[in-house]
Structures are given as C-alpha cells and as structure tokens.
Design a protein around this motif. Structure first.
Motif, mmCIF file in Angstrom:
data_model
loop_
_atom_site.group_PDB
_atom_site.id
_atom_site.type_symbol
_atom_site.label_atom_id
_atom_site.label_comp_id
_atom_site.label_asym_id
_atom_site.label_seq_id
_atom_site.Cartn_x
_atom_site.Cartn_y
_atom_site.Cartn_z
ATOM 1 N N LYS A 228 0.832 -1.196 0.000
ATOM 2 C CA LYS A 228 0.000 0.000 0.000
ATOM 3 C C LYS A 228 0.870 1.251 0.000
ATOM 4 N N GLY B 292 -6.416 2.165 0.865
ATOM 5 C CA GLY B 292 -6.446 1.413 -0.380
ATOM 6 C C GLY B 292 -5.044 1.140 -0.871
ATOM 7 N N ARG B 293 -4.935 0.496 -2.034
ATOM 8 C CA ARG B 293 -3.626 0.192 -2.624
ATOM 9 C C ARG B 293 -2.847 1.487 -2.864
ATOM 10 N N LEU B 294 -3.492 2.479 -3.510
ATOM 11 C CA LEU B 294 -2.922 3.813 -3.662
ATOM 12 C C LEU B 294 -3.951 4.795 -3.118
ATOM 13 N N HIS B 295 -3.579 5.512 -2.075
ATOM 14 C CA HIS B 295 -4.494 6.433 -1.393
ATOM 15 C C HIS B 295 -3.936 7.845 -1.524
ATOM 16 N N THR C 183 -13.861 -3.953 -2.569
ATOM 17 C CA THR C 183 -13.829 -4.286 -3.990
ATOM 18 C C THR C 183 -13.567 -3.076 -4.882
ATOM 19 N N SER D 170 -10.984 -0.522 -3.840
ATOM 20 C CA SER D 170 -9.990 0.179 -3.023
ATOM 21 C C SER D 170 -8.606 0.237 -3.654
ATOM 22 N N HIS D 171 -8.504 -0.028 -4.926
ATOM 23 C CA HIS D 171 -7.185 0.029 -5.563
ATOM 24 C C HIS D 171 -6.685 1.455 -5.687
ATOM 25 N N LEU D 172 -7.588 2.382 -5.956
ATOM 26 C CA LEU D 172 -7.272 3.807 -5.986
ATOM 27 C C LEU D 172 -8.308 4.520 -5.135
#
Length: 141
Positions: A19, A31-34, A48, A50-52
């Motif tokens: 992350k 998220g993965r990238l916040h 589902t 939360s990647h960006l």
C-alpha cells in the motif's frame, strides 16, 4: 509543527501489503494507492473498489486530461478483452460514450442522449429493456 504532519508519501513499496499513501500516515491508508487532500471522515474504502482511493474533506475528483483532438478514457477489462466496458470522452466531437459488452451503447452530446447498438426486436428481452423498431425506441413489455 512538522512532527505532527503526515508525510508527503508513506507506506510500504515492496511488501506483501504493497500500500502507498500520498499525504496520509501509513496506518491510515485506505487502499492500494491512497491520495488524500484531507480527511473525509470515512473509515475505510469498499474492499472491492480500493485500488485507488481519492479522499478529501469536501468535493473530490479524478481528472483525465488530454489535448483537444484526443479521447479521454476510463476502461474496464477482463482476461478476454481489455476494453469490454468504459467511459470515453471525445474532445474532437464533444461526445461522451458509455461502452458495454465491447460496444458503445450510449452517447451524450450537447443535444442530449443517443442510444446506440439497441436490438431491432423485442424477442428475448426482459420487461423494461429498450429496443429499436425502425428508428423508434420502444420498451419491451
């Protein structure tokens, strides 16, 4: 006070968690990238989606910026087709298109909504689905 401010970039870049946060402390990354302008008050992002994560204490947005003659895209893909769905904006014609099932289904311009790729028969359609009867849009009963 610099000791109490969030770092510009934080997180773990090469870990199983993987992350990364921008303007957010590692323990608050959602998220993965916040990317965070300010705290929204939301405790977590939908797992589902939360990647960006783009977060703000007021309005938030994502911009796709292109030249006047180009197309901006947000695309959806799967292993069989990397453009099976999407949202496209053509700056040259000022048309927004929605793509589904690998076909542009809807277009919006300054004159309004235009449905494309509609079936030419109501056969096999569910109640409420649109179809094209020789240029007249109809709703399946």
């Amino acid at each position: 006070n610099l000791a109490t401010r969030a770092p510009l970039i934080s997180g773990v870049f090469h870990d199983t968690d993987g992350k990364v946060g921008i303007n957010v402390l590692p323990e608050n990354i959602k998220g993965r990238l916040h990317v965070r302008a300010a705290d929204s008050g939301v405790s977590s992002a939908l797992a589902t989606a939360s990647h960006l994560v783009v977060e703000s204490s007021s309005s938030a947005g994502i911009s796709v910026l292109t030249p006047n003659s180009a197309i901006g895209r947000v695309m959806f893909g799967d292993p069989q087709n990397n453009e099976v769905g999407g949202i496209l904006y053509d700056h040259g014609s000022d048309v927004m298109s929605l793509r589904a099932g690998n076909v542009i289904k809807t277009q919006i311009n300054d004159k309004g909504l235009r449905l494309t790729g509609l079936p030419t028969s109501a056969t096999g359609l569910s109640t409420g689905q649109l179809w094209n009867d020789a240029g007249t849009r109809k709703v399946a009963a």
